[in-house]
Design an enzyme around this catalytic site. Sequence first.
Site, PDB file in Angstrom:
ATOM      1  N   GLU A   1       0.881  -1.164   0.000  1.00  0.00           N
ATOM      2  CA  GLU A   1       0.000   0.000   0.000  1.00  0.00           C
ATOM      3  C   GLU A   1       0.916   1.210   0.000  1.00  0.00           C
ATOM      4  O   GLU A   1       1.650   1.445   0.951  1.00  0.00           O
ATOM      5  CB  GLU A   1      -0.901   0.005   1.236  1.00  0.00           C
ATOM      6  CG  GLU A   1      -1.857   1.185   1.277  1.00  0.00           C
ATOM      7  CD  GLU A   1      -2.599   1.299   2.587  1.00  0.00           C
ATOM      8  OE1 GLU A   1      -2.782   2.434   3.070  1.00  0.00           O
ATOM      9  OE2 GLU A   1      -2.992   0.257   3.148  1.00  0.00           O
TER      10      GLU A   1
ATOM     11  N   CYS B   1      -3.950   7.246   5.412  1.00  0.00           N
ATOM     12  CA  CYS B   1      -3.833   6.851   4.007  1.00  0.00           C
ATOM     13  C   CYS B   1      -5.108   7.149   3.226  1.00  0.00           C
ATOM     14  O   CYS B   1      -5.087   7.189   1.993  1.00  0.00           O
ATOM     15  CB  CYS B   1      -3.487   5.372   3.899  1.00  0.00           C
ATOM     16  SG  CYS B   1      -4.608   4.288   4.817  1.00  0.00           S
TER      17      CYS B   1
END
Length: 483
Positions: free
Chosen positions: A226, A263
Amino acid sequence: MSTATLDLAAVTAAAAAAAKVTAAASDAERAAWLSAVADALDANVTELVAIADSETSLGTVRLTGEVARTTGQLRLFAQVITEGSYLEAVIDHADPQATPPKPDLRRILRPVGPVAVFSASNFPFAFSVAGGDTASALAVGCPVIVKAHSGHLRLSERTAEIVAEALAKAGAPEGIFALVSGREAGTALVQDPAIKAVGFTGSIPGGRALFDLAVSRPEPIPFYGELGSLNPVVITPAAVAERSEELATGLAASFTMGAGQFCTKPGLIFIPAGTDFAAHLAEASIGKPAAAMLTDRIAEAYPHGLRNVAGQPGVTLVSGTADQDAQADGAAPVVFSTTAANVLERPEELLEECFGPTTLLIEYADDAELSDALSKVPGSLTATVHAQPGEDISGLVEQLSELAGRVLFAGWPTGVAVNWAQQHGGPYPATTSLFTSVGATAVRRFQRPVAYQDAPESILHPALHEANPLGIPRRVDGVLNLS
């Protein structure tokens, strides 16, 4: 099992040896291991939160909640593996009369082997030593070696001690879990032949470098990274006209949450041209205080990112200041504004993630210009639509579904539920795979399918036995049986 000074070759060899034991362990045994770790973390929450706050300045309220999320994840994965559908067991009985004749085939998912997990800076519990990557790998029978994050090293070491002790007391094999630290150890871990997959949460440059190492090995392995996400938000003309102040208040709370270090922070906000939304957002952002950032490196990068955006042609400052010292004073909220036409002229300069409490308003003239600008947005974890009931947004939703893994129709993307339906992943650079790193199906990253043809039942996993002794969902001769 948990020190950072052990010889890496010994650590990976121990993990490889443990993999045979963990793969053969029953779902009930592995579920007990996960539950034991969760209980141990809960029992030590006060100590762990104090260490985490001293290293990250995230505050005891946020960190206490994150420990609860972490232990909740562990217990969820215990439920996932005992429920049984994660194995994707499939049986097709032999049919010698078919053309061509069909053998007896039984297919199941098996653990890939030892997994390397890289801790994240922004979630010192939930995406760290005992976080979702570790929990999902252990759940399916993969030993885990965690590379500690330098931003919370003391916390990593103490958490690893608790995890290792809990696993040992629960009867897990030696070598099932270890912690290493340092950049060199992390690089070597990705290249070690014993490692069969990698879970990573971090920056695009760092993640891409490790991804390239993983796929260029003599035996390439999957790298579940990620990396970065802009998380676009689209607000329709009708939504702005009806609830501009409400939306501005919600956005201000979302992009400043955790000093903008989530995020899923909404980083690009597409709004109709000629509205008062920017003024409302500026007003809503005024009272948001500056906050300490997670590491010195992140604090140094934030002002640089602000100056980069502010220096682009066609960008105006809506609120805050681009001239700040996040190390000395903390990161203060900043809102910029530009146009979709400007984005189309210089997408590489404007569509770059700035890690911190800042967001970019992008004014669009019409639906066609909005669509053109969205086509330049890199892959993201989330995309959000704020529209009014009755609006035809089907085309917009289809486009957003192509660039993000989760599409929201109300609220804001910060906050990720941990459940069976969650998808936390998106097209590159959001992630390097199609799988989620949060929720029940995160286990799928660390499994591989194996089919057994005309095999004697005695050597098969119980999930593939004719009588279904585990009572789990299976597909038999094309028909899904729930038990």
